[in-house]
Design a protein around this motif. Structure first.
Motif, PDB file in Angstrom:
ATOM      1  N   TRP A 156      38.277  36.810  29.589  1.00 33.14           N
ATOM      2  CA  TRP A 156      37.273  35.646  28.837  1.00 33.14           C
ATOM      3  C   TRP A 156      36.821  34.633  29.890  1.00 33.14           C
ATOM      4  O   TRP A 156      37.650  33.942  30.305  1.00 33.14           O
ATOM      5  CB  TRP A 156      38.184  35.017  27.616  1.00 33.14           C
ATOM      6  N   GLN A 157      35.191  34.526  29.965  1.00 34.98           N
ATOM      7  CA  GLN A 157      35.241  33.735  31.057  1.00 34.98           C
ATOM      8  C   GLN A 157      34.038  32.888  29.715  1.00 34.98           C
ATOM      9  O   GLN A 157      32.643  32.867  29.773  1.00 34.98           O
ATOM     10  CB  GLN A 157      34.072  34.138  32.056  1.00 34.98           C
ATOM     11  N   GLY A 158      34.106  32.167  28.620  1.00 36.42           N
ATOM     12  CA  GLY A 158      33.608  31.513  28.252  1.00 36.42           C
ATOM     13  C   GLY A 158      33.573  32.590  26.964  1.00 36.42           C
ATOM     14  O   GLY A 158      34.373  32.977  26.356  1.00 36.42           O
ATOM     15  N   ALA A 159      31.755  33.192  26.267  1.00 34.68           N
ATOM     16  CA  ALA A 159      31.402  34.254  25.831  1.00 34.68           C
ATOM     17  C   ALA A 159      31.602  35.691  26.295  1.00 34.68           C
ATOM     18  O   ALA A 159      31.633  36.492  25.262  1.00 34.68           O
ATOM     19  CB  ALA A 159      30.458  34.285  25.176  1.00 34.68           C
ATOM     20  N   ASN A 160      32.457  35.313  27.765  1.00 36.54           N
ATOM     21  CA  ASN A 160      32.126  36.899  28.301  1.00 36.54           C
ATOM     22  C   ASN A 160      33.175  37.772  28.547  1.00 36.54           C
ATOM     23  O   ASN A 160      34.272  36.277  28.934  1.00 36.54           O
ATOM     24  CB  ASN A 160      31.262  36.397  29.633  1.00 36.54           C
ATOM     25  N   VAL A 161      33.677  38.889  29.006  1.00 40.31           N
ATOM     26  CA  VAL A 161      34.649  39.124  29.034  1.00 40.31           C
ATOM     27  C   VAL A 161      34.570  39.717  30.353  1.00 40.31           C
ATOM     28  O   VAL A 161      33.217  40.722  30.261  1.00 40.31           O
ATOM     29  CB  VAL A 161      35.160  40.630  28.136  1.00 40.31           C
ATOM     30  N   VAL A 162      35.918  39.566  31.473  1.00 49.30           N
ATOM     31  CA  VAL A 162      34.677  40.349  32.784  1.00 49.30           C
ATOM     32  C   VAL A 162      36.205  41.099  33.028  1.00 49.30           C
ATOM     33  O   VAL A 162      37.316  40.433  32.711  1.00 49.30           O
ATOM     34  CB  VAL A 162      35.395  38.960  33.989  1.00 49.30           C
ATOM     35  N   ILE A 163      36.160  42.742  33.772  1.00 49.64           N
ATOM     36  CA  ILE A 163      37.334  43.473  33.505  1.00 49.64           C
ATOM     37  C   ILE A 163      36.756  43.817  35.160  1.00 49.64           C
ATOM     38  O   ILE A 163      36.128  44.687  35.292  1.00 49.64           O
ATOM     39  CB  ILE A 163      36.592  44.774  32.555  1.00 49.64           C
ATOM     40  N   GLN A 164      38.239  43.969  34.779  1.00 46.02           N
ATOM     41  CA  GLN A 164      38.743  44.812  36.922  1.00 46.02           C
ATOM     42  C   GLN A 164      39.422  45.867  37.026  1.00 46.02           C
ATOM     43  O   GLN A 164      40.387  45.398  37.236  1.00 46.02           O
ATOM     44  CB  GLN A 164      38.774  43.299  38.043  1.00 46.02           C
ATOM     45  N   PRO A 165      38.584  47.015  37.613  1.00 47.28           N
ATOM     46  CA  PRO A 165      39.916  48.068  37.069  1.00 47.28           C
ATOM     47  C   PRO A 165      40.874  47.717  38.149  1.00 47.28           C
ATOM     48  O   PRO A 165      40.547  47.558  39.330  1.00 47.28           O
ATOM     49  CB  PRO A 165      39.069  48.931  37.414  1.00 47.28           C
ATOM     50  N   PRO A 166      42.328  48.130  38.680  1.00 51.38           N
ATOM     51  CA  PRO A 166      43.623  47.857  39.037  1.00 51.38           C
ATOM     52  C   PRO A 166      42.995  49.462  40.006  1.00 51.38           C
ATOM     53  O   PRO A 166      42.499  49.964  39.802  1.00 51.38           O
ATOM     54  CB  PRO A 166      44.685  48.097  38.341  1.00 51.38           C
ATOM     55  N   GLU A 167      43.793  49.411  41.095  1.00 47.04           N
ATOM     56  CA  GLU A 167      43.625  50.792  41.840  1.00 47.04           C
ATOM     57  C   GLU A 167      44.354  51.891  41.575  1.00 47.04           C
ATOM     58  O   GLU A 167      44.141  52.581  41.680  1.00 47.04           O
ATOM     59  CB  GLU A 167      44.689  49.955  43.310  1.00 47.04           C
ATOM     60  N   LYS A 168      45.459  51.717  40.477  1.00 44.47           N
ATOM     61  CA  LYS A 168      46.298  53.019  39.816  1.00 44.47           C
ATOM     62  C   LYS A 168      46.379  52.226  38.672  1.00 44.47           C
ATOM     63  O   LYS A 168      47.248  51.106  38.227  1.00 44.47           O
ATOM     64  CB  LYS A 168      47.307  52.505  40.358  1.00 44.47           C
TER      65      LYS A 168
END
Length: 432
Positions: free
Chosen positions: A65-77
């Motif tokens: 969560w960054q304030g009202a935003n959601v940052v999504i980072q997929p893993p390598e696997k």
């Protein structure tokens, strides 16, 4: 958590429409298609979103969560071995993970979905849609087992215009190179959200807003993107209903008008006075917004039955609000909730607050008004929309009411008590 409401107060002022629950959860599922970083902006902080974030984190996805935003980072696997089953089984939205996971695993298992208790909600539309792409899905007692050998573009005909089945088919087609067509697709707001997001990812999508979607899929997606969740028509409808039932003048700002037009037409025929101002477009470039100014009005019952239809008809999630609105309308209103076996039964909880209802069968109920609503203590129904109409009735009922165990409301509405207090309602949240 419980709500304590001292009802009978007039509301006044302006409330900003919250961002879409159904859009947000669909976009969280769609983010699994992207090997790059996905930033979802203006995400509602609600329990349904929290459950899906718990699932994503449990399978290795980085979610912040960054304030009202959601940052999504997929893993390598990704790994499904440690999936948070408890979180997954609390939401029906987990079904939408099937479409993107097809592109990661040849076979996998997902926990059975949960969510609102609304009778039999078959997953068969999902199964029949995805099998066209070469997918086999076996529904087991506590899970779905999904497998395929090779995915291929297809023409999919949905026998039921399901929002989530349409989204699952979209997410499957998005990364299958070639042209796929989805016929009799839902064109509801969350489907349009996903279509806009897919286009940002580089997927070809034609027919947005119609019942035929043409998708030109691509094999890989690796883009850093930001996408803003659009406004929620059911959130706007909650405040429309609250203004009507309390006889108040309220402005609902940034309401997604294309998903409220039939509802407002019916309310206008019932005698509601309102105006639409400040037309504009949401950040996604798709959703049309207006400010709705509701005026105190005397309503009469709509002469025809009120029932939901796929978009552009009356939204199935907005239908329950007509039950509580009918309590203040002169005459008898017939509501036909034909989609869910149990939901109309929950409407009889309004009797606890002084309403006059007559349940004809699990799908049809008549409500005669106007009723003198009175305070009561009610345990929240285990379904989101029926729970919210009890809350609306309590806002209008003279005296102190208690609505217990409001988790089902918090699944779909953010900071609802605080937003109501800003309009002058006397409502507090208590635990225990």
């Amino acid at each position: 958590m419980n709500f304590i409401i001292d009802g009978g107060e007039k509301l006044s002022g302006t409330v900003e429409t919250s961002r879409s629950k159904n859009g947000a959860v669909a976009l969280l599922a769609a983010s699994l298609l992207n090997r790059g970083r996905t930033t979802l902006e203006r995400v509602p902080k609600i329990e349904e979103v929290n459950r899906l974030i718990e699932v994503l984190r449990s399978i290795g996805v980085g979610v912040e969560w960054q304030g009202a935003n959601v940052v999504i980072q997929p893993p390598e696997k990704l790994s499904l071995t440690a999936i948070d089953r408890a979180a997954a089984m609390k939401t029906r939205s987990i079904l939408m993970f099937i479409g993107p996971l097809l592109h990661i695993f040849k076979s996998f298992e997902l926990p059975q979905s949960g969510g609102c208790t609304l009778g039999l909600r078959s997953a068969r539309p999902h199964l029949l849609a995805l099998e066209k792409f070469g997918v086999s899905i076996e529904a087991r007692s506590e899970s779905y087992y999904v497998e395929h050998t090779a995915l291929a573009p297809a023409e999919v005909i949905l026998y039921e215009s399901s929002d989530t089945a349409t989204i699952n088919a979209l997410l499957a087609a998005a990364r299958i190179p070639g042209e796929s067509v989805i016929k009799y697709a839902s064109a509801n707001y969350q489907v349009q959200e996903v279509c806009g997001f897919l286009k940002m990812l580089g997927v070809g999508v034609e027919g947005i807003g119609s019942t035929t979607l043409t998708i030109n899929g691509i094999s890989e997606i690796h883009k850093d993107v930001s996408y803003s969740v659009a406004e929620d028509p059911t959130d706007a409808m909650f405040f429309i209903a609250a203004a009507i039932v309390t006889g108040s003048a309220v402005t609902i700002a940034a309401a997604p008008i294309e998903f409220l037009e039939v509802e407002l037409f019916i309310l206008g025929k019932m005698g509601l006075q309102f105006s639409l101002e400040n037309r504009r477009i949401s950040e996604n470039g798709i959703t049309k917004l207006v400010d709705i100014l509701i005026k105190p009005s005397e309503l009469t019952a709509f002469p025809e039955k009120i029932h939901a239809r796929p978009y552009p008809g009356l939204n199935i999630d907005n239908l329950p609000f007509f039950a509580v609105i009918a309590t203040v309308a002169r005459g008898t209103t017939l509501i036909h909730d034909w989609v869910y076996e149990k939901r109309a039964i929950y409407y009889t909880d309004l009797d606890r607050l002084g309403a006059s209802t007559s349940l004809h069968d699990p799908h049809r109920i008549s409500i005669t008004g106007p009723s003198h609503l009175k305070a009561a203590e009610v345990i929240c129904p285990p379904a989101l929309r029926p729970a919210t109409i009890i809350l609306v009735a309590m806002l209008a009922a003279n005296g102190r009411s208690t609505l217990r165990n409001v988790y089902s409301i918090n699944r779909g509405y953010e900071d609802l008590a605080a937003r109501l207090r800003a309009l002058g309602a006397r409502i507090e949240s208590h635990t225990g």
